[in-house]
Write a protein that holds these residues in place. Sequence first.
Motif, PDB file in Angstrom:
ATOM      1  N   VAL A 293     -65.054  -2.094  -8.488  1.00  0.00           N
ATOM      2  CA  VAL A 293     -66.517  -2.081  -8.465  1.00  0.00           C
ATOM      3  C   VAL A 293     -66.973  -2.571  -9.840  1.00  0.00           C
ATOM      4  O   VAL A 293     -66.710  -1.912 -10.842  1.00  0.00           O
ATOM      5  N   PRO A 294     -67.622  -3.732  -9.909  1.00  0.00           N
ATOM      6  CA  PRO A 294     -68.019  -4.230 -11.228  1.00  0.00           C
ATOM      7  C   PRO A 294     -69.173  -3.418 -11.813  1.00  0.00           C
ATOM      8  O   PRO A 294     -69.932  -2.790 -11.079  1.00  0.00           O
ATOM      9  N   ILE A 295     -69.302  -3.426 -13.132  1.00  0.00           N
ATOM     10  CA  ILE A 295     -70.460  -2.812 -13.791  1.00  0.00           C
ATOM     11  C   ILE A 295     -71.557  -3.880 -13.879  1.00  0.00           C
ATOM     12  O   ILE A 295     -71.281  -5.000 -14.308  1.00  0.00           O
ATOM     13  N   PRO A 296     -72.782  -3.549 -13.441  1.00  0.00           N
ATOM     14  CA  PRO A 296     -73.870  -4.538 -13.505  1.00  0.00           C
ATOM     15  C   PRO A 296     -74.062  -5.056 -14.929  1.00  0.00           C
ATOM     16  O   PRO A 296     -73.977  -4.273 -15.890  1.00  0.00           O
ATOM     17  N   PRO A 297     -74.359  -6.375 -15.074  1.00  0.00           N
ATOM     18  CA  PRO A 297     -74.454  -6.991 -16.400  1.00  0.00           C
ATOM     19  C   PRO A 297     -75.418  -6.302 -17.360  1.00  0.00           C
ATOM     20  O   PRO A 297     -75.121  -6.182 -18.551  1.00  0.00           O
ATOM     21  N   ASP A 298     -76.552  -5.828 -16.867  1.00  0.00           N
ATOM     22  CA  ASP A 298     -77.478  -5.201 -17.825  1.00  0.00           C
ATOM     23  C   ASP A 298     -76.952  -3.855 -18.310  1.00  0.00           C
ATOM     24  O   ASP A 298     -77.234  -3.436 -19.438  1.00  0.00           O
ATOM     25  N   ASP A 299     -76.154  -3.184 -17.486  1.00  0.00           N
ATOM     26  CA  ASP A 299     -75.506  -1.957 -17.962  1.00  0.00           C
ATOM     27  C   ASP A 299     -74.436  -2.297 -19.006  1.00  0.00           C
ATOM     28  O   ASP A 299     -74.280  -1.578 -20.001  1.00  0.00           O
ATOM     29  N   VAL A 300     -73.693  -3.372 -18.764  1.00  0.00           N
ATOM     30  CA  VAL A 300     -72.701  -3.800 -19.759  1.00  0.00           C
ATOM     31  C   VAL A 300     -73.401  -4.074 -21.088  1.00  0.00           C
ATOM     32  O   VAL A 300     -72.967  -3.616 -22.154  1.00  0.00           O
ATOM     33  N   ASP A 301     -74.515  -4.806 -21.039  1.00  0.00           N
ATOM     34  CA  ASP A 301     -75.258  -5.114 -22.272  1.00  0.00           C
ATOM     35  C   ASP A 301     -75.701  -3.848 -22.999  1.00  0.00           C
ATOM     36  O   ASP A 301     -75.556  -3.727 -24.218  1.00  0.00           O
ATOM     37  N   ALA A 302     -76.254  -2.919 -22.232  1.00  0.00           N
ATOM     38  CA  ALA A 302     -76.763  -1.687 -22.851  1.00  0.00           C
ATOM     39  C   ALA A 302     -75.631  -0.876 -23.467  1.00  0.00           C
ATOM     40  O   ALA A 302     -75.766  -0.319 -24.562  1.00  0.00           O
ATOM     41  N   LEU A 303     -74.498  -0.792 -22.768  1.00  0.00           N
ATOM     42  CA  LEU A 303     -73.363  -0.031 -23.292  1.00  0.00           C
ATOM     43  C   LEU A 303     -72.835  -0.659 -24.578  1.00  0.00           C
ATOM     44  O   LEU A 303     -72.558   0.034 -25.564  1.00  0.00           O
ATOM     45  N   PHE A 304     -72.684  -1.981 -24.565  1.00  0.00           N
ATOM     46  CA  PHE A 304     -72.164  -2.681 -25.742  1.00  0.00           C
ATOM     47  C   PHE A 304     -73.101  -2.471 -26.934  1.00  0.00           C
ATOM     48  O   PHE A 304     -72.660  -2.136 -28.036  1.00  0.00           O
ATOM     49  N   ASP A 305     -74.377  -2.650 -26.669  1.00  0.00           N
ATOM     50  CA  ASP A 305     -75.362  -2.524 -27.743  1.00  0.00           C
ATOM     51  C   ASP A 305     -75.326  -1.127 -28.357  1.00  0.00           C
ATOM     52  O   ASP A 305     -75.294  -0.958 -29.579  1.00  0.00           O
ATOM     53  N   ARG A 306     -75.299  -0.117 -27.491  1.00  0.00           N
ATOM     54  CA  ARG A 306     -75.288   1.261 -27.982  1.00  0.00           C
ATOM     55  C   ARG A 306     -74.034   1.554 -28.802  1.00  0.00           C
ATOM     56  O   ARG A 306     -74.099   2.131 -29.883  1.00  0.00           O
ATOM     57  N   TYR A 307     -72.871   1.156 -28.286  1.00  0.00           N
ATOM     58  CA  TYR A 307     -71.604   1.478 -28.950  1.00  0.00           C
ATOM     59  C   TYR A 307     -71.522   0.814 -30.319  1.00  0.00           C
ATOM     60  O   TYR A 307     -71.013   1.394 -31.281  1.00  0.00           O
ATOM     61  N   GLN A 308     -72.025  -0.404 -30.411  1.00  0.00           N
ATOM     62  CA  GLN A 308     -71.952  -1.117 -31.687  1.00  0.00           C
ATOM     63  C   GLN A 308     -72.874  -0.483 -32.728  1.00  0.00           C
ATOM     64  O   GLN A 308     -72.679  -0.644 -33.928  1.00  0.00           O
ATOM     65  N   ASN A 309     -73.917   0.217 -32.267  1.00  0.00           N
ATOM     66  CA  ASN A 309     -74.914   0.699 -33.209  1.00  0.00           C
ATOM     67  C   ASN A 309     -74.961   2.212 -33.390  1.00  0.00           C
ATOM     68  O   ASN A 309     -75.447   2.689 -34.400  1.00  0.00           O
ATOM     69  N   VAL A 310     -74.481   2.960 -32.407  1.00  0.00           N
ATOM     70  CA  VAL A 310     -74.663   4.408 -32.473  1.00  0.00           C
ATOM     71  C   VAL A 310     -73.348   5.174 -32.639  1.00  0.00           C
ATOM     72  O   VAL A 310     -73.309   6.207 -33.273  1.00  0.00           O
ATOM     73  N   TYR A 311     -72.259   4.650 -32.069  1.00  0.00           N
ATOM     74  CA  TYR A 311     -71.004   5.417 -32.024  1.00  0.00           C
ATOM     75  C   TYR A 311     -70.435   5.657 -33.419  1.00  0.00           C
ATOM     76  O   TYR A 311     -70.581   4.836 -34.313  1.00  0.00           O
ATOM     77  N   GLY A 312     -69.776   6.780 -33.576  1.00  0.00           N
ATOM     78  CA  GLY A 312     -69.072   7.060 -34.824  1.00  0.00           C
ATOM     79  C   GLY A 312     -69.946   7.755 -35.849  1.00  0.00           C
ATOM     80  O   GLY A 312     -71.033   8.244 -35.522  1.00  0.00           O
ATOM     81  N   GLN A 313     -69.469   7.792 -37.089  1.00  0.00           N
ATOM     82  CA  GLN A 313     -70.106   8.620 -38.106  1.00  0.00           C
ATOM     83  C   GLN A 313     -71.223   7.928 -38.880  1.00  0.00           C
ATOM     84  O   GLN A 313     -72.024   8.566 -39.523  1.00  0.00           O
ATOM     85  N   THR A 314     -71.286   6.592 -38.850  1.00  0.00           N
ATOM     86  CA  THR A 314     -72.246   5.925 -39.724  1.00  0.00           C
ATOM     87  C   THR A 314     -73.130   4.962 -38.965  1.00  0.00           C
ATOM     88  O   THR A 314     -74.017   4.363 -39.533  1.00  0.00           O
ATOM     89  N   GLY A 315     -72.889   4.849 -37.673  1.00  0.00           N
ATOM     90  CA  GLY A 315     -73.571   3.806 -36.941  1.00  0.00           C
ATOM     91  C   GLY A 315     -72.871   2.469 -37.116  1.00  0.00           C
ATOM     92  O   GLY A 315     -73.066   1.556 -36.345  1.00  0.00           O
ATOM     93  N   ALA A 316     -72.018   2.348 -38.146  1.00  0.00           N
ATOM     94  CA  ALA A 316     -71.230   1.125 -38.301  1.00  0.00           C
ATOM     95  C   ALA A 316     -70.146   1.090 -37.232  1.00  0.00           C
ATOM     96  O   ALA A 316     -69.648   2.132 -36.784  1.00  0.00           O
ATOM     97  N   ARG A 317     -69.788  -0.087 -36.787  1.00  0.00           N
ATOM     98  CA  ARG A 317     -68.713  -0.244 -35.814  1.00  0.00           C
ATOM     99  C   ARG A 317     -67.407   0.201 -36.444  1.00  0.00           C
ATOM    100  O   ARG A 317     -67.083  -0.188 -37.556  1.00  0.00           O
ATOM    101  N   ARG A 318     -66.658   0.995 -35.718  1.00  0.00           N
ATOM    102  CA  ARG A 318     -65.364   1.409 -36.236  1.00  0.00           C
ATOM    103  C   ARG A 318     -64.327   1.358 -35.129  1.00  0.00           C
ATOM    104  O   ARG A 318     -64.623   1.421 -33.989  1.00  0.00           O
TER     105      ARG A 318
END
Lengths: 228, 228, 228, 228
Positions: free
Chosen positions: C203-228
Amino acid sequence: MIPESAKEVVDELREQVAALHGELVRYGLVVWTAGNVSARVPGHDLFVIKPSGVSYDDLTADAIVVCDLDGELVDGELSPSSDTAAHAYVYRHMPEVGGVVHTHSTYASAWSARAEPIPCALTAMADEFGGPIPLGPFARIGDDSIGRGIVETLAGHRSRAVLMQNHGVFSIGPDAKAAVKAAVMCEDVARSTHIARQLGPLVPIPPDDVDALFDRYQNVYGQTGARR
Amino acid sequence: MIPESAKEVVDELREQVAALHGELVRYGLVVWTAGNVSARVPGHDLFVIKPSGVSYDDLTADAIVVCDLDGELVDGELSPSSDTAAHAYVYRHMPEVGGVVHTHSTYASAWSARAEPIPCALTAMADEFGGPIPLGPFARIGDDSIGRGIVETLAGHRSRAVLMQNHGVFSIGPDAKAAVKAAVMCEDVARSTHIARQLGPLVPIPPDDVDALFDRYQNVYGQTGARR
Amino acid sequence: MIPESAKEVVDELREQVAALHGELVRYGLVVWTAGNVSARVPGHDLFVIKPSGVSYDDLTADAIVVCDLDGELVDGELSPSSDTAAHAYVYRHMPEVGGVVHTHSTYASAWSARAEPIPCALTAMADEFGGPIPLGPFARIGDDSIGRGIVETLAGHRSRAVLMQNHGVFSIGPDAKAAVKAAVMCEDVARSTHIARQLGPLVPIPPDDVDALFDRYQNVYGQTGARR
Amino acid sequence: MIPESAKEVVDELREQVAALHGELVRYGLVVWTAGNVSARVPGHDLFVIKPSGVSYDDLTADAIVVCDLDGELVDGELSPSSDTAAHAYVYRHMPEVGGVVHTHSTYASAWSARAEPIPCALTAMADEFGGPIPLGPFARIGDDSIGRGIVETLAGHRSRAVLMQNHGVFSIGPDAKAAVKAAVMCEDVARSTHIARQLGPLVPIPPDDVDALFDRYQNVYGQTGARR
């Protein structure tokens, strides 16, 4: 109570059986607290077995319990394995058996969930099991059904392991170490044979070659000619 | 701030939860920094949880953070796990839950990527989960969607684990150790069942046998009759 | 020769890169001497890389060699990795890249042997790679073909990993640790996605969900908001 | 008896071969006591080999035995491996061979149980084996059939490994370490290639590319240009 004459051998078997559980962990046959090893106390109507629901990290010799051949606790502070009745049934009905092992190892359990015996397409399987590893019935825990299923399937069979349908593996041997070896080899051939069949049909080994391999391995392999 | 009366239990839970992450590593349920364990602080509207993006090697008790049931940081120097909102939602809506675990374990995630629940063809699965492991909805991180999906799927279900579509597993338990056990067992049966179905149809376990197995395991297994 | 001003950072990078090879071993991405990690020396036209054919057990910081961006040996007693030219090409053409990793990890290599990109059906893959992991061309070792294939495939792509056809994986990152993380996550999603597809369509993930997930992970995940 | 002039090198080879068995364990190529490594004693009609049925934990240098090229025990307290006749046959008929390894590694054994050679779709396989890994005949243990099958299959072939039908792998090399490397790489490519083919047809590597890769790897890879 453990008879005075059995105390020393019981102590040794507790050590041995505690250590043999480490082999189940090493070969990845068990997760969490599932799986158990038992050993008959030679010359006594007793066996030693893993306590129920105890982590492998905490499984010292002291934790191993002693039961009689009806599966009743004779010595130890913990409740015996929930599979104790099945082990006891095997010891009562197969006097040649000195060790029993039970696991839910992955590939063997997978064959059992399709209710299929494992066909013999590898010489290592002919060596150790003398042909296919048979399928036993579906049996619910709580009475003698599992024990009876094991004994009826293995009696008169060369194989030291049986796949209990939808459940996992029971293996036997003249002692606990041999039963652990059978459990390890069962998962190994269950895995290789599964993987082989994923991409096409197996080439079976001709029956007379299976017979010759089994015969040789039982009599020539290892340091003494004794099966190990 | 942590109330004075909670400080001792919070310290204990930090130790326990730090150590339980080691079980996720041991059983291969996590890679890099993915996956997290939390534990409710009994009697307080608080829980302890893994910080975000911290390596398992660096996960000491001190690194574990404390949050309130809205998922806001109450104590700790690091940002809480990016899955904190989902854990908080579960604690708010399922008062019987004392521990929550999230992983992307391989085989469970594979079932979730096909949006399929795991059928019950192994007694170990009937024991632990009382039947199939259900599928929850696809839900985007960032609001209460994941938490709601978990609670709606597990409420009134016997299973302690849910496959979140295209994502991974959440598991629950009366305490964090039980939730970790459910995560370990979920991956184990996800793997065995997957492998079984690769070579043909599964033989299902009849529903009344599933019921009997679940009932017995919840009441008889282990040292106290308590579920462990 | 290493410029005086670079000596301290080169020493640190040698330590770091030697240690990061241990992560390739820990996650099972490499066997024997295959696989390599490199790190750009910031502010200098240099990078450090594994020597060729050296066992991971013997990979001390001292064994790590220093090359210029044409892949010529600048410092070290051993010959550089046979993949040095590919690493050098990436550093010359992608100034934002600070680390490069190459492995023949099992599942990623399997996708590459069928010349298939890995489709995005798991949120962890959307998080880290922002969509499918692309396929690069078949390229023979010995000139710039591999480097060119990597750069042409990854330029302007969100993915930090590329499957080189019939070969294996190259991954990149702002530093060597991030490139190692990408290599680890690539194999993890290659495995889960492979296993998922074995039993039916994803079952594929809809493209706009992929975009939102990528954007969030690159900016919010981890301790500094920096990608790690 | 070991000639005086061979004693020092025999001692070294015993150490080396005992240690190399550890690599079989590390890479998961063997379970229990299956699998064995041997090394020719240069300049003498002797080789050292694992004793039969001895656990890898107990495999010290002292346990390694010395045989002549007819496979008869020359020195050591234990019986030689049950595969000794096959090793001896290889040493008698392939003077360039200095090391022989035998395993039942999972994926290679799976190809052998379908009687299929492993096709070449990965550059790592072209590098090490120069093309497909060939299939040898089914051969029963107990006479020269296995040795003859190995030699007839590998003579004049680039591959350093042969899949013996329904059995497992034999690999060879100029020394024991090279033969162990071939065993490790054989299982690695057997696994990746199996997994690749599970989801569709492989893209083969064109023959002239295979030739170029093999040639380069044999002459350029590693620290000395020598094959390692």
